[in-house]
Scaffold this motif. Structure first.
Motif, PDB file in Angstrom:
ATOM      1  N   THR A  60       0.864  -1.177   0.000  1.00 50.50           N
ATOM      2  CA  THR A  60       0.000   0.000   0.000  1.00 50.50           C
ATOM      3  C   THR A  60       0.900   1.226   0.000  1.00 50.50           C
ATOM      4  O   THR A  60       2.128   1.106  -0.004  1.00 50.50           O
ATOM      5  CB  THR A  60      -0.905   0.031   1.256  1.00 50.50           C
ATOM      6  N   ASP A  61       0.301   2.399   0.035  1.00 46.82           N
ATOM      7  CA  ASP A  61       1.099   3.626   0.087  1.00 46.82           C
ATOM      8  C   ASP A  61       1.945   3.715   1.353  1.00 46.82           C
ATOM      9  O   ASP A  61       2.938   4.432   1.389  1.00 46.82           O
ATOM     10  CB  ASP A  61       0.199   4.858  -0.002  1.00 46.82           C
ATOM     11  N   LEU A  62       1.533   2.994   2.400  1.00 43.28           N
ATOM     12  CA  LEU A  62       2.226   3.079   3.684  1.00 43.28           C
ATOM     13  C   LEU A  62       3.068   1.865   4.032  1.00 43.28           C
ATOM     14  O   LEU A  62       4.068   1.981   4.725  1.00 43.28           O
ATOM     15  CB  LEU A  62       1.207   3.300   4.816  1.00 43.28           C
ATOM     16  N   ARG A  63       2.672   0.663   3.577  1.00 41.36           N
ATOM     17  CA  ARG A  63       3.309  -0.565   4.040  1.00 41.36           C
ATOM     18  C   ARG A  63       3.748  -1.482   2.906  1.00 41.36           C
ATOM     19  O   ARG A  63       3.143  -1.505   1.846  1.00 41.36           O
ATOM     20  CB  ARG A  63       2.367  -1.353   4.946  1.00 41.36           C
ATOM     21  N   PHE A  64       4.778  -2.245   3.202  1.00 39.63           N
ATOM     22  CA  PHE A  64       5.317  -3.277   2.324  1.00 39.63           C
ATOM     23  C   PHE A  64       5.293  -4.585   3.106  1.00 39.63           C
ATOM     24  O   PHE A  64       5.828  -4.668   4.210  1.00 39.63           O
ATOM     25  CB  PHE A  64       6.761  -2.930   1.930  1.00 39.63           C
ATOM     26  N   SER A  78      14.765  -2.098   6.415  1.00 41.33           N
ATOM     27  CA  SER A  78      14.060  -0.877   6.009  1.00 41.33           C
ATOM     28  C   SER A  78      13.611  -1.025   4.569  1.00 41.33           C
ATOM     29  O   SER A  78      14.128  -1.854   3.821  1.00 41.33           O
ATOM     30  CB  SER A  78      14.956   0.358   6.165  1.00 41.33           C
ATOM     31  N   VAL A  79      12.631  -0.192   4.187  1.00 43.80           N
ATOM     32  CA  VAL A  79      12.104  -0.240   2.828  1.00 43.80           C
ATOM     33  C   VAL A  79      11.724   1.166   2.385  1.00 43.80           C
ATOM     34  O   VAL A  79      11.291   1.991   3.202  1.00 43.80           O
ATOM     35  CB  VAL A  79      10.900  -1.215   2.731  1.00 43.80           C
ATOM     36  N   ILE A  93      10.743  -0.650  -5.547  1.00 43.86           N
ATOM     37  CA  ILE A  93      10.792  -0.821  -4.105  1.00 43.86           C
ATOM     38  C   ILE A  93      12.196  -1.284  -3.745  1.00 43.86           C
ATOM     39  O   ILE A  93      12.720  -2.228  -4.342  1.00 43.86           O
ATOM     40  CB  ILE A  93       9.748  -1.859  -3.643  1.00 43.86           C
ATOM     41  N   LEU A  94      12.797  -0.614  -2.772  1.00 45.42           N
ATOM     42  CA  LEU A  94      14.149  -0.935  -2.324  1.00 45.42           C
ATOM     43  C   LEU A  94      14.074  -1.446  -0.892  1.00 45.42           C
ATOM     44  O   LEU A  94      13.722  -0.695   0.026  1.00 45.42           O
ATOM     45  CB  LEU A  94      15.055   0.296  -2.401  1.00 45.42           C
TER      46      LEU A  94
END
Length: 158
Positions: free
Chosen positions: A88-92, A122-123, A130-131
Motif C-alpha cells: 500500500t502507500d504506507l506498508r510493504f 528498512s524499505v 521498491i528498495l
C-alpha cells in the motif's frame, strides 16, 4: 584483515499467477501495482548467471573458505518459487519460503534478531521501484523490486 565480498546477481523474474494486477493511472508505477502472488519464471541461464556471480565474488577468498562461502551463497540466493506481496502507500509486506516481513515505507530501520544474529530492515519506494535493505552483522543485502511496463512481470534484483 577481513575482506568484503560484493555480489551482484542477475535479476530474477516473477510473473503474476493469482489476483489482479492493477494498472497505474499514469506512466509511473503505483505501489499497489506490486500487490499479488508472483510465481518464479526463471530459466537455466538465470541459474548459471547467479552461480557465475557467486564464483566471481568468492574467487579471491582462501581456498579453505571459498567452497563453504559458495555453498552458503548458493543456498541463500535461491529465489522463492512463489512470492506474495501486499503493498500500500504506507506498508510493504512480502511472504516467500515461509518468511514474512512487514515494514512501513520510509520509516526508521527496524531492529530484528534471527538465529542469534542482529540486523536492521528498512524499505523505501524510489524511481518506480521498491528498495528493501537488510543490514546485518555480516553484511548488507539490497533487494530491488521492479515491474515491467505492462505490470505483468516482477523483476527482483539482489
Amino acid at each position: 584483515m577481513r575482506k568484503k565480498a560484493h555480489i551482484s546477481f542477475i535479476a530474477v523474474a516473477f510473473v503474476a499467477t493469482v489476483g489482479s494486477i492493477t494498472e497505474a493511472q499514469d506512466s509511473r508505477t503505483s505501489l499497489n501495482s506490486f500487490s499479488g502472488v508472483w510465481r518464479h519464471a526463471g530459466d537455466a541461464q538465470e541459474g548459471r548467471l547467479r552461480r557465475r556471480a557467486i564464483e566471481a565474488a568468492t574467487k579471491d577468498m582462501p581456498s579453505y573458505i571459498r567452497k563453504r562461502a559458495r555453498r552458503l551463497l548458493e543456498k541463500q540466493t535461491i529465489p522463492p518459487r512463489e512470492l506474495k506481496l501486499a503493498v500500500t502507500d504506507l506498508r510493504f509486506e512480502a511472504t516467500g519460503q515461509g518468511d514474512k516481513v512487514s515494514l512501513q515505507f520510509d520509516a526508521a530501520a527496524v531492529a530484528i534478531e534471527r538465529n542469534g544474529s542482529r540486523g536492521k530492515l528498512s524499505v523505501r519506494f524510489d524511481d518506480a521501484q521498491i528498495l528493501f535493505l537488510a543490514q546485518g552483522e555480516k553484511g548488507t543485502r539490497l533487494t530491488t523490486y521492479r515491474l515491467s511496463p505492462d505490470q505483468k512481470r516482477l523483476t527482483v534484483s539482489v
